[in-house]
Design an enzyme around this catalytic site. Structure first.
Site, short mmCIF file in Angstrom:
data_model
loop_
_atom_site.label_atom_id
_atom_site.label_comp_id
_atom_site.label_asym_id
_atom_site.label_seq_id
_atom_site.Cartn_x
_atom_site.Cartn_y
_atom_site.Cartn_z
N PHE A 112 41.07 150.22 67.54
CA PHE A 112 42.70 149.66 66.77
C PHE A 112 43.60 149.37 67.76
CE2 PHE A 112 46.31 150.18 64.05
CZ PHE A 112 46.06 149.30 63.04
N ASP A 183 37.37 158.37 64.71
CA ASP A 183 38.28 157.89 63.64
C ASP A 183 38.19 157.89 62.68
OD1 ASP A 183 40.51 156.68 62.48
OD2 ASP A 183 41.60 156.08 64.67
N TYR A 208 45.70 156.35 53.14
CA TYR A 208 45.78 155.37 52.21
C TYR A 208 45.22 154.18 51.50
CZ TYR A 208 47.31 154.41 57.27
OH TYR A 208 47.04 153.66 58.36
N LYS A 209 43.97 153.86 53.15
CA LYS A 209 43.01 153.41 53.01
C LYS A 209 41.96 153.17 51.66
CE LYS A 209 43.44 151.48 57.36
NZ LYS A 209 43.38 152.08 59.28
N ARG A 355 39.69 138.47 56.31
CA ARG A 355 38.73 140.27 56.20
C ARG A 355 38.57 140.89 54.52
NH1 ARG A 355 40.93 145.96 58.77
NH2 ARG A 355 42.55 145.21 57.09
C1 LIG Z 1 44.97 152.17 60.06
C2 LIG Z 1 44.52 152.23 61.50
C3 LIG Z 1 45.16 153.23 61.99
C4 LIG Z 1 46.88 153.93 61.59
O1 LIG Z 1 47.53 154.47 62.36
P1 LIG Z 1 49.17 155.11 61.26
O2 LIG Z 1 49.10 155.95 61.56
O3 LIG Z 1 48.28 155.51 59.94
O4 LIG Z 1 49.62 153.89 61.29
C5 LIG Z 1 45.12 154.18 63.34
N1 LIG Z 1 43.91 153.03 63.56
C6 LIG Z 1 43.33 153.01 63.22
C7 LIG Z 1 41.38 152.23 63.88
C8 LIG Z 1 42.65 152.21 61.93
O5 LIG Z 1 42.31 151.65 61.36
#
Ligand SMILES: *Cc1c(COP(=O)(O)O)cnc(C)c1O
Length: 396
Positions: A112, A183, A208-209, A355
């Site tokens: 990400f 992660d 939150y996911k 998705r």
């Molecule tokens: C959703 C997601 C994030 C988002 O990070 P936040 O700090 O919570 O906004 C970061 N990395 C990955 C791999 C994600 O899927």
């Protein structure tokens, strides 16, 4: 296998098929009452006394222990706070510090963007010739060598859903002397994870996911218990101090997972998460996984039959696919907007990925069949070509 389907536990609009729990989990019943209770009975009535009497200060560790049961981690190894991006910064900083002779952070191109930006930002700040080495996901294993200080990977690719073998890659990293940082953004609440057994050094994620903690729910960080005392916090906040209320001039680090605290926790948001995690008490992650695979298979087979012009972007082998199914389509953004207009909610990731999160707690076989029927009609009737669907919104 006991049934995993628990739609009646959720407070969701009727006539919606929600295939976006991989981005933002839905509202659970009881959360509204719980947040009202915390606001009125704790904050409203107790005011500052709430820190002690309502145990707000212990909450990040208490909720961490609740999460530890889902991720099969040791008690006292997880703490909640801030956001995933910030927890990643802390974990990467601590990981680099544990292996400070080596110069390379190894990651993959499916990671990400926030994770990549955070790593680059930390490299700039540390200014000691560190390198972020980004390889293709399938080249990760062969790229782990003695230059690598930290292997930093997201287990499930946010675009395609491709899974990395957490235990195998951790083993390979350790064999070559690298620190392993995972992660788990798209793993926590979606896949069976056993942090203790994996022996990985650090893990981070968001709540939150798939964990349904609500928009802005805190991030989490896991530190393997034997490393907690060795870790030096990259961000030295007052609550990571051994005795925060001594208000000393010099920072002395906490010797527990509190070392990864930064500042005042978001009590109300964390209370929502604490309550939302109750649903996992009676769920076997292996049952959840089995159902996810079954529903995903139905989805893919139906799509191959009814929408053959849309190509699968996720691995076809369900063992290699997380809890989402993605498809390539150049006009995917407009198609997703047309689907949302019909009550089928998925999302779009640039440049061309549609998705769909497969979350068996509130999605069943009928939902999957109806979603594909709807998509087939949108394509057959060119409904997505309307102007209102092609204009990009701020959040996709
Ligand atoms: C959703 C997601 C994030 C988002 O990070 P936040 O700090 O919570 O906004 C970061 N990395 C990955 C791999 C994600 O899927």
């Amino acid at each position: 296998m006991s049934s995993i389907y628990r739609k009646s536990f959720f407070d969701m609009p009727k006539n919606i098929i929600y295939l976006d729990g991989n981005s933002l989990g839905p509202l659970l019943k009881g959360i509204t009452e719980e947040s009202e209770r915390v606001i009125n009975k704790e904050w409203g009535e107790k005011l500052i006394k709430g820190w002690n009497e309502s145990h707000w200060m212990d909450q990040p560790v208490r909720v961490g222990n609740k999460l530890a049961r889902i991720l099969k981690a040791e008690d006292g190894s997880i703490i909640l706070g801030e956001t995933l991006s910030l927890k990643l910064y802390q974990a990467l900083g601590a990981a680099l510090d544990l292996n400070n002779e080596r110069k390379v952070i190894l990651t993959d191109s499916g990671n990400f963007p926030s994770d990549l930006y955070i790593a680059k930002g930390l490299i700039d700040t540390l200014n000691r010739n560190l390198e972020l080495r980004i390889v293709k996901p399938e080249e990760v294993e062969s790229s782990i060598n003695e230059d690598v200080a930290v292997v930093m990977l997201t287990q499930v690719d946010y675009r395609t859903g491709r899974i990395h073998d957490l235990e195998l890659i951790t083993k390979k990293s350790h064999a070559s002397g690298a620190v392993m940082l995972w992660d788990l953004a798209h793993s926590a609440g979606a896949l069976p994870v056993n942090l203790e057994k994996s022996n990985c050094d650090f893990a981070v994620g968001c709540t939150y996911k798939y964990l349904n903690g609500g928009p802005g729910a805190p991030g989490f960080i896991y530190v393997r218990p034997d490393l907690i005392k060795k870790c030096s916090p990259t961000i030295k906040g007052w609550l990571g101090h051994k005795a925060p209320f001594a208000f000393e001039k010099e920072f002395r680090k906490a010797e527990t997972i509190d070392v990864m605290r930064v500042g005042t926790p978001s009590v109300i948001q964390m209370s929502i998460l604490e309550k939302a995690l109750d649903i996992w008490d009676n769920i076997e992650m292996s049952d959840l996984r089995e159902k996810t695979i079954e529903l995903s298979e139905i989805f893919i087979c139906e799509m191959e039959k009814k929408c053959p012009q849309i190509k699968l972007a996720s691995p076809r082998n369900s063992e290699l696919r997380g809890s989402q199914v993605s498809f390539f389509f150049d006009d995917g953004y407009a198609v997703i907007q047309a689907l949302i207009d019909e009550g089928v909610i998925g999302d779009f990731r640039a440049p061309n990925i549609m998705r769909f999160g497969i979350t068996p707690l509130y999605i069943n076989e009928d939902d999957i069949l109806n979603a594909v029927t709807c998509l087939e009609r949108i394509l057959r009737q060119d409904l997505w070509k309307k102007d209102k669907f092609t204009k990009k919104k701020a959040v996709t």
